[in-house]
Motif scaffolding. Structure first.
Motif, short mmCIF file in Angstrom:
data_model
loop_
_atom_site.label_atom_id
_atom_site.label_comp_id
_atom_site.label_asym_id
_atom_site.label_seq_id
_atom_site.Cartn_x
_atom_site.Cartn_y
_atom_site.Cartn_z
N ASP A 40 0.87 -1.18 0.00
CA ASP A 40 0.00 0.00 0.00
C ASP A 40 0.90 1.23 0.00
O ASP A 40 1.45 1.61 1.03
CB ASP A 40 -0.92 0.00 1.23
N ASP A 41 1.05 1.83 -1.16
CA ASP A 41 1.94 2.98 -1.31
C ASP A 41 1.12 4.27 -1.22
O ASP A 41 0.16 4.47 -1.95
CB ASP A 41 2.67 2.91 -2.66
N GLY A 42 1.51 5.15 -0.30
CA GLY A 42 0.80 6.42 -0.13
C GLY A 42 -0.48 6.29 0.66
O GLY A 42 -1.37 7.12 0.54
N LYS A 43 -0.59 5.25 1.50
CA LYS A 43 -1.80 5.02 2.29
C LYS A 43 -1.51 5.18 3.78
O LYS A 43 -0.45 4.81 4.26
CB LYS A 43 -2.36 3.61 2.05
N THR A 44 -2.50 5.74 4.49
CA THR A 44 -2.35 5.90 5.93
C THR A 44 -2.60 4.58 6.64
O THR A 44 -3.32 3.70 6.13
CB THR A 44 -3.33 6.96 6.46
N GLY A 45 -2.01 4.42 7.82
CA GLY A 45 -2.20 3.21 8.60
C GLY A 45 -3.28 3.34 9.66
O GLY A 45 -3.46 2.44 10.48
N THR A 46 -4.02 4.45 9.65
CA THR A 46 -5.03 4.66 10.71
C THR A 46 -6.32 3.89 10.48
O THR A 46 -7.17 3.86 11.35
CB THR A 46 -5.36 6.17 10.84
N ASP A 47 -6.49 3.29 9.31
CA ASP A 47 -7.61 2.37 9.12
C ASP A 47 -7.13 1.19 8.28
O ASP A 47 -6.05 1.23 7.70
CB ASP A 47 -8.82 3.06 8.48
N TYR A 48 -7.92 0.14 8.24
CA TYR A 48 -7.50 -1.03 7.47
C TYR A 48 -8.21 -1.09 6.11
O TYR A 48 -8.17 -2.10 5.44
CB TYR A 48 -7.72 -2.32 8.26
N ASP A 49 -8.84 0.00 5.71
CA ASP A 49 -9.47 0.06 4.40
C ASP A 49 -8.44 0.47 3.35
O ASP A 49 -8.58 1.47 2.66
CB ASP A 49 -10.65 1.04 4.42
N ARG A 50 -7.38 -0.34 3.25
CA ARG A 50 -6.31 -0.13 2.27
C ARG A 50 -6.40 -1.26 1.26
O ARG A 50 -6.60 -2.42 1.65
CB ARG A 50 -4.94 -0.14 2.94
N PRO A 51 -6.24 -0.98 -0.03
CA PRO A 51 -6.47 -2.00 -1.06
C PRO A 51 -5.71 -3.30 -0.83
O PRO A 51 -6.30 -4.38 -0.82
CB PRO A 51 -6.03 -1.31 -2.35
N PHE A 74 -0.32 -1.13 11.42
CA PHE A 74 -1.38 -0.44 12.18
C PHE A 74 -0.87 0.88 12.76
O PHE A 74 0.23 0.95 13.30
CB PHE A 74 -1.86 -1.31 13.35
N ARG A 75 -1.71 1.91 12.61
CA ARG A 75 -1.53 3.13 13.40
C ARG A 75 -2.82 3.45 14.14
O ARG A 75 -3.05 4.56 14.55
CB ARG A 75 -1.12 4.32 12.52
N ASN A 76 -3.65 2.43 14.24
CA ASN A 76 -4.93 2.55 14.94
C ASN A 76 -4.92 1.53 16.07
O ASN A 76 -4.88 0.32 15.83
CB ASN A 76 -6.08 2.28 13.96
N TYR A 77 -4.96 2.03 17.28
CA TYR A 77 -4.83 1.17 18.47
C TYR A 77 -5.91 0.09 18.52
O TYR A 77 -5.64 -1.08 18.83
CB TYR A 77 -4.88 2.05 19.72
N SER A 78 -7.15 0.45 18.22
CA SER A 78 -8.24 -0.52 18.30
C SER A 78 -8.12 -1.58 17.21
O SER A 78 -8.38 -2.77 17.46
CB SER A 78 -9.60 0.18 18.21
N ASP A 79 -7.73 -1.20 15.98
CA ASP A 79 -7.53 -2.18 14.90
C ASP A 79 -6.41 -3.15 15.26
O ASP A 79 -6.52 -4.36 15.02
CB ASP A 79 -7.18 -1.47 13.60
N GLN A 80 -5.33 -2.63 15.83
CA GLN A 80 -4.21 -3.48 16.22
C GLN A 80 -4.67 -4.56 17.19
O GLN A 80 -4.35 -5.74 17.03
CB GLN A 80 -3.11 -2.63 16.85
N GLY A 81 -5.42 -4.17 18.22
CA GLY A 81 -5.90 -5.14 19.20
C GLY A 81 -6.80 -6.19 18.58
O GLY A 81 -6.70 -7.38 18.89
N TYR A 82 -7.67 -5.77 17.65
CA TYR A 82 -8.60 -6.72 17.04
C TYR A 82 -7.86 -7.77 16.22
O TYR A 82 -8.13 -8.97 16.35
CB TYR A 82 -9.59 -5.96 16.14
N HIS A 85 -11.97 8.25 7.30
CA HIS A 85 -11.60 9.13 6.20
C HIS A 85 -12.75 9.44 5.26
O HIS A 85 -12.54 10.02 4.19
CB HIS A 85 -10.42 8.52 5.43
N SER A 86 -13.97 9.04 5.62
CA SER A 86 -15.13 9.43 4.84
C SER A 86 -15.31 10.94 4.94
O SER A 86 -15.06 11.54 5.99
CB SER A 86 -16.38 8.72 5.35
N ARG A 87 -15.77 11.54 3.83
CA ARG A 87 -15.92 13.00 3.78
C ARG A 87 -17.37 13.40 4.02
O ARG A 87 -18.30 12.71 3.61
CB ARG A 87 -15.45 13.55 2.43
#
Length: 544
Positions: free
Chosen positions: A58-69, A95-103, A280-282
């Motif tokens: 995943d290039d250019g994607k944030t780690g704060t959610d797991y909705d990465r291609p 992961f940069r999202n604490y709750s996702d990491q735990g799950y 990241h929804s707008r």
């Protein structure tokens, strides 16, 4: 050693790599460097005890959610049993999202018997050391990664807000009609080709064309929609509507242009925002929250034309069935008693207007206030002529009226479009000839020839339709121009459909010889119809 589950015969490995825009150009985090480190780790620690490995990047994607291609693709491969071991450089890559990491560490990976390994910060191996994720180090590290993402998000948002306040453009793609400066990505310049289309849209709208009619007209003339135009210029532009509209103009694209203050020189940004640094929804923001900085963009449309278009949209202008344009008094007529709009009704040889309350709701709430169209036209015209005759600065009024929608197409207008379509058709035919020779000489197969030929036939048909339409437009303009030069203006039935011809009559008569919708919208705010057929006109240039 007691393993959390029975080890597989061989490991099927997924190497996960993520590079965020926030990481900049730091070499240690580059995709190439991560690939090298992970590949060496597999060779040194697994030997021959693995079946295969695949990269998920995943290039250019944030780690704060797991909705990465590629993260999502990796998760699907875990669920379907294609991989049973995931390796990444460190915890923050996944992961940069604490709750996702735990799950994922404590629930998902154990449930699918999937081994998870990080090479450092901290070192994790859920197969050899499953208790490691239950201590303090991993949760604390995850919390720090989460807070770092939050701080970075706040810093970036603060920087963007400051740029918006200064009127600096921060979007990835310039609005249609503009282009980014090659020297300064925060500066917008006019795109000479697209800006002429913007001018035509405003001109046609003020002449009475509906937004749907304008979109059809642009498609007939072969102009690319804003999204298709950006792609034709080599930009990697995408939006959810592109596939649906197939590169064609639509009501919504015309509507967006008619409501964009960018075209009068005002930098408008911040119409949307992301919900949070994790979601990241707008969501759309009200106009009061937008960043609007005037005089920061070269204007394409003058402010008076933009205001006239806005006023026209704000009126209740309805297009009569089976007619291309709204009627002359659309949105201007009100009942003098109930203040509701008047309805239009053809009857025998005449057209009448009646109070909509009386006609559609209840005859006990109001009276008919009936008036004939020809009588209304005569009274309104006389009133306008009287008012204009009293204005001392008539030259200023002439200048104001002539500016409404008078932007004519220049070298990038219809004539240029006609030339371009002819050139495209010629290239299409040349390519078809070379394609035929390639097939005859055996360079391509019959299937390849027929496949390309079908696409070329479709494109040629569309180009010919566009050429026929543009040729008709040119012939009409030539006839109109020649008739204007060879004959003196007449008040009997003057061709006042366009602002330039309207201006010629205005200059000749020093007043208004007949009514047009652009003229009425420019001069009149409201016309009230009384029960005794008297009318009250509120002019825009005179306080009621």
């Amino acid at each position: 050693m007691i393993y959390p589950w029975q080890p597989p015969v061989s490991w099927q490995i997924g190497l996960y790599i993520r590079l965020s825009r926030d990481d900049g150009k730091e070499e240690s985090l580059s995709v190439t460097n991560q690939k090298h480190i992970l590949t060496e780790y597999v060779k040194n620690h697994f030997g021959t005890n693995f079946q295969n490995f695949a990269f998920y990047i995943d290039d250019g994607k944030t780690g704060t959610d797991y909705d990465r291609p590629d993260f999502q693709r990796m998760i699907r491969d875990v669920e379907e049993g294609r991989i049973n071991c995931i390796i990444c450089k460190n915890l923050s890559r996944a992961f940069r999202n604490y709750s996702d990491q735990g799950y994922f560490l404590e629930n998902f990976f154990p449930r699918f018997h999937t081994r998870f390994i990080t090479l450092g910060d901290p070192e994790i191996d859920t197969f050899y050391n499953p208790e490691g994720i239950l201590g303090l180090e991993v949760p604390i590290n995850g919390l720090m990664n989460d807070r770092y993402a939050y701080k970075t998000s706040c810093d970036i948002r603060r920087t963007f807000d400051n740029k918006r306040k200064r009127g600096e453009f921060i979007g990835a793609f310039a609005p249609y009609g503009y282009r980014k400066s090659s020297e300064n990505k925060n500066l917008l310049l006019i795109d000479s080709e697209a800006s002429q289309v913007v001018k035509m849209i405003y001109k046609w709208f003020l002449q009475g064309f509906s937004k749907g009619e304008i979109s059809k007209k642009l498609n007939k003339m072969g102009y690319l929609s804003p999204s298709a135009y950006k792609k034709s210029k080599g930009l990697k532009y995408r939006n959810p509507q592109m596939e649906r509209h197939d590169g064609l103009w639509s009501y919504s694209s015309v509507n967006a242009i008619l409501n964009n203050k960018m075209y009068i020189g005002t930098m408008v940004q911040g119409k949307q925002k992301v919900i949070s640094y994790k979601i990241h929804s707008r969501v759309s923001l009200p106009p009061s929250s937008w960043y609007c900085v005037p005089n920061m963009v070269p204007p394409i449309i003058d402010s008076q034309t933009f205001l006239a278009a806005s006023q026209l949209q704000s009126l209740s202008v309805r297009q009569p069935p089976n007619q291309r344009k709204p009627h002359l008094f659309s949105g201007l007529l009100k009942c003098a008693d109930c203040k509701k709009s008047m309805t239009r009704k053809p009857a025998k040889k005449f057209v009448y207007f009646n109070c909509s309350t009386y006609k559609r709701k209840s005859k006990s709430l109001c009276t008919s206030h009936s008036i004939r169209l020809d009588q209304l036209q005569k009274t309104v015209l006389s009133s306008i002529q009287l008012q204009i005759s009293r204005i001392s600065q008539i030259s200023k009024l002439i200048e104001d009226i002539s500016s409404i929608g008078s932007s004519a197409e220049t070298n990038t207008g219809p004539f240029s479009a006609l030339q371009r379509r002819k050139e495209e058709l010629e290239k299409n035919q040349e390519f078809f000839a070379s394609l035929y020779l390639d097939w005859k000489e055996g360079l391509i197969s019959l299937e390849q020839y027929e496949s390309v030929k079908r696409r070329l036939d479709t494109q040629e048909k569309r180009l010919k339709e566009s050429i026929d339409f543009l040729t008709m437009e040119e012939n009409f303009k030539s006839e109109l121009s020649s008739s204007g030069k060879n004959s003196a203006p007449s008040t009997d039935n003057p061709p006042l459909d366009s602002p330039p011809s309207f201006l010629n009559y205005f200059l000749h008569h020093k007043n208004i010889p007949c009514l047009t919708q652009p003229l009425l919208l420019h001069l009149i705010h409201t016309i009230y119809i009384h029960e005794d057929k008297k009318i009250t006109i509120y002019f825009k240039f005179k306080k009621p």
